[in-house]
Design a protein around this motif. Structure first.
Motif, PDB file in Angstrom:
ATOM      1  N   LYS A  33       0.734  -1.237   0.033  1.00  0.00           N
ATOM      2  CA  LYS A  33       0.128  -0.075  -0.114  1.00  0.00           C
ATOM      3  C   LYS A  33       0.887   1.274   0.038  1.00  0.00           C
ATOM      4  O   LYS A  33       0.358   2.429  -0.770  1.00  0.00           O
ATOM      5  CB  LYS A  33      -1.029   0.049   1.259  1.00  0.00           C
ATOM      6  CG  LYS A  33      -2.201  -0.926   1.209  1.00  0.00           C
ATOM      7  CD  LYS A  33      -2.762  -1.035   2.420  1.00  0.00           C
ATOM      8  CE  LYS A  33      -3.908  -2.350   2.401  1.00  0.00           C
ATOM      9  NZ  LYS A  33      -4.647  -2.363   3.559  1.00  0.00           N
TER      10      LYS A  33
ATOM     11  N   ASN B 202       2.337   1.703  -3.391  1.00  0.00           N
ATOM     12  CA  ASN B 202       1.188   1.894  -4.331  1.00  0.00           C
ATOM     13  C   ASN B 202       0.615   3.488  -4.180  1.00  0.00           C
ATOM     14  O   ASN B 202       0.184   4.026  -5.156  1.00  0.00           O
ATOM     15  CB  ASN B 202      -0.056   1.126  -4.311  1.00  0.00           C
ATOM     16  CG  ASN B 202      -0.776   0.780  -5.369  1.00  0.00           C
ATOM     17  OD1 ASN B 202      -0.334   0.732  -6.320  1.00  0.00           O
ATOM     18  ND2 ASN B 202      -2.132   0.759  -5.360  1.00  0.00           N
ATOM     19  N   SER B 203       0.941   4.032  -2.736  1.00  0.00           N
ATOM     20  CA  SER B 203       0.338   5.339  -2.711  1.00  0.00           C
ATOM     21  C   SER B 203       1.016   6.391  -3.460  1.00  0.00           C
ATOM     22  O   SER B 203       0.851   7.387  -3.705  1.00  0.00           O
ATOM     23  CB  SER B 203       0.257   5.599  -1.023  1.00  0.00           C
ATOM     24  OG  SER B 203       1.666   5.447  -0.610  1.00  0.00           O
ATOM     25  N   ILE B 204       2.475   5.891  -3.395  1.00  0.00           N
ATOM     26  CA  ILE B 204       3.466   6.745  -4.338  1.00  0.00           C
ATOM     27  C   ILE B 204       3.896   6.493  -5.653  1.00  0.00           C
ATOM     28  O   ILE B 204       4.590   6.853  -6.333  1.00  0.00           O
ATOM     29  CB  ILE B 204       4.719   6.762  -3.325  1.00  0.00           C
ATOM     30  CG1 ILE B 204       5.408   5.406  -3.492  1.00  0.00           C
ATOM     31  CG2 ILE B 204       4.640   7.462  -2.029  1.00  0.00           C
ATOM     32  CD1 ILE B 204       6.860   5.625  -2.717  1.00  0.00           C
ATOM     33  N   LYS B 205       2.668   5.711  -6.158  1.00  0.00           N
ATOM     34  CA  LYS B 205       2.727   5.440  -7.724  1.00  0.00           C
ATOM     35  C   LYS B 205       3.793   4.760  -8.183  1.00  0.00           C
ATOM     36  O   LYS B 205       4.198   4.519  -9.100  1.00  0.00           O
ATOM     37  CB  LYS B 205       2.595   6.603  -8.366  1.00  0.00           C
ATOM     38  CG  LYS B 205       1.466   7.617  -8.020  1.00  0.00           C
ATOM     39  CD  LYS B 205       0.106   7.133  -8.436  1.00  0.00           C
ATOM     40  CE  LYS B 205      -1.159   7.952  -8.123  1.00  0.00           C
ATOM     41  NZ  LYS B 205      -2.325   7.231  -8.305  1.00  0.00           N
ATOM     42  N   THR B 206       4.597   3.955  -7.337  1.00  0.00           N
ATOM     43  CA  THR B 206       5.627   3.220  -7.626  1.00  0.00           C
ATOM     44  C   THR B 206       5.100   1.944  -8.097  1.00  0.00           C
ATOM     45  O   THR B 206       5.557   1.241  -9.190  1.00  0.00           O
ATOM     46  CB  THR B 206       6.463   2.707  -6.287  1.00  0.00           C
ATOM     47  OG1 THR B 206       6.985   3.892  -5.751  1.00  0.00           O
ATOM     48  CG2 THR B 206       7.786   1.987  -6.512  1.00  0.00           C
TER      49      THR B 206
ATOM     50  N   ASP C  71       1.643   1.334  -8.811  1.00  0.00           N
ATOM     51  CA  ASP C  71       0.458   1.597  -9.534  1.00  0.00           C
ATOM     52  C   ASP C  71      -0.734   0.538  -9.859  1.00  0.00           C
ATOM     53  O   ASP C  71      -0.897   0.077 -10.834  1.00  0.00           O
ATOM     54  CB  ASP C  71       0.709   2.245 -10.878  1.00  0.00           C
ATOM     55  CG  ASP C  71      -0.391   3.092 -11.625  1.00  0.00           C
ATOM     56  OD1 ASP C  71      -1.377   3.146 -11.071  1.00  0.00           O
ATOM     57  OD2 ASP C  71      -0.136   3.185 -13.022  1.00  0.00           O
TER      58      ASP C  71
ATOM     59  N   LYS D  14      -6.825  -0.834  -6.938  1.00  0.00           N
ATOM     60  CA  LYS D  14      -7.428  -1.218  -5.665  1.00  0.00           C
ATOM     61  C   LYS D  14      -7.975  -2.659  -5.263  1.00  0.00           C
ATOM     62  O   LYS D  14      -7.867  -3.109  -4.211  1.00  0.00           O
ATOM     63  CB  LYS D  14      -8.274   0.178  -5.040  1.00  0.00           C
ATOM     64  CG  LYS D  14      -7.576   1.608  -5.054  1.00  0.00           C
ATOM     65  CD  LYS D  14      -8.566   2.566  -4.328  1.00  0.00           C
ATOM     66  CE  LYS D  14      -7.865   3.704  -4.317  1.00  0.00           C
ATOM     67  NZ  LYS D  14      -8.701   4.806  -3.743  1.00  0.00           N
TER      68      LYS D  14
END
Length: 303
Positions: A237, A240-244, A246, A249
């Protein structure tokens, strides 16, 4: 004339008697069975004296208990022997040979009496039998067991050596296979094992989650094998939040739900129904497909 002859006889006899340098003695001539006699040979001091190794009766009714060291006085050498007998009777200690300056001298024989021991049970208190004493433990008693133990340890070491080597070779082979292809191969082998038909549900979920965790670790470079479910999901998560990563959800949600259900089976003895298990198998493959990096198609360059 006769007086002169008689005088000479006594003179030479006395000289011969005086020349005998050996005396024998015993401290007692009467013992009871098992008691000891001190037998003593005394020799006038000389340059070379060899005391005998006692030769007693051929039936060994009189035995040598101990041969003591030679005592020395200003004028004599004294050799003592401790004797005993366990048979009642009258026995002769035979004459012994002593060497003095390479000359042989013979001792006198002695007579001893050995009496039995009378036991009056009315006066003598009887004692109980003594318990058997254990012999001291020595290395030789356990030497055979030590060799057996060393052989067993050697076999165990060889077994683990070959198992470790085989596992190492297997890991090396798996590293050469792309993560996605390896995950699909392992899912196929899991289906072939038919663990569900053998009611090995827990083992099935262990293998299923190991497949997806291994894929995540190799494909996404996230330490998934050594992380708990909460630690792994928090890492995913965060990335995923820093678009590493992507990731959708829905994929993250399905992965978390799958791992939590597997934890219940492995650690809480939860047993889902067959339809749920098949659903988790399908979810695993779908999640791996969702996590697979998408290939970027290059635009055609028209010259």
């Amino acid at each position: 004339m006769s007086r002169i002859v008689t005088y000479l006889i006594f003179l030479f006899g006395g000289l011969l008697f005086a020349q005998n340098p050996i005396e024998t003695a015993i401290d007692t001539s009467s013992i009871r069975i098992g008691e000891q006699i001190e037998y003593k040979i005394s020799v006038d001091k000389a340059d070379n004296v060899v005391f005998p190794k006692l030769v007693l009766d051929s039936l060994n009714r009189v035995e040598v208990v101990e041969e003591l060291k030679i005592d020395t006085t200003p004028t004599k050498y004294i050799k003592k022997y401790l004797l005993t007998s366990f048979d009642s009777g009258r026995y002769v200690i035979p004459r012994q040979q002593v060497l003095i300056n390479n000359r042989k001298f013979i001792t006198d024989s002695l007579l001893i009496d050995v009496a039995t021991v009378k036991v009056d049970t009315t006066k003598q208190k009887l004692f109980p039998l003594k318990s058997i004493k254990n012999q001291p433990i020595v290395f030789d008693d356990y030497k055979s067991y030590l060799w057996i133990l060393l052989a067993v340890l050697a076999l165990i070491l060889l077994y683990y050596f070959f198992i470790f080597r085989k596992k190492k070779e297997q890991i090396a082979i798996e590293k050469r296979i792309p993560p996605y292809e390896l995950a699909m191969q392992r899912l196929g082998k899991l289906d072939e094992q038919k663990l569900l038909q053998s009611n090995k549900v827990k083992l099935y979920y262990i293998e299923l989650t190991d497949i997806i965790r291994t894929y995540i670790e190799r494909e996404l470079n996230i330490p998934a094998l050594e992380s708990t479910t909460d630690e792994l999901m928090n890492t995913i998560k965060d990335f995923n939040s820093i678009k590493t990563l992507d990731l959708p959800k829905e994929t993250v949600h399905n992965l978390q739900k799958l791992l939590q259900e597997a934890d219940l089976v492995k650690f809480a003895k939860h047993k889902p129904i067959l339809e749920e298990i098949k659903g988790h198998r399908v979810d695993t493959e779908n999640i791996i497909n969702d996590l697979k990096p998408k290939q970027v198609e290059e635009d055609e360059v028209v010259e």
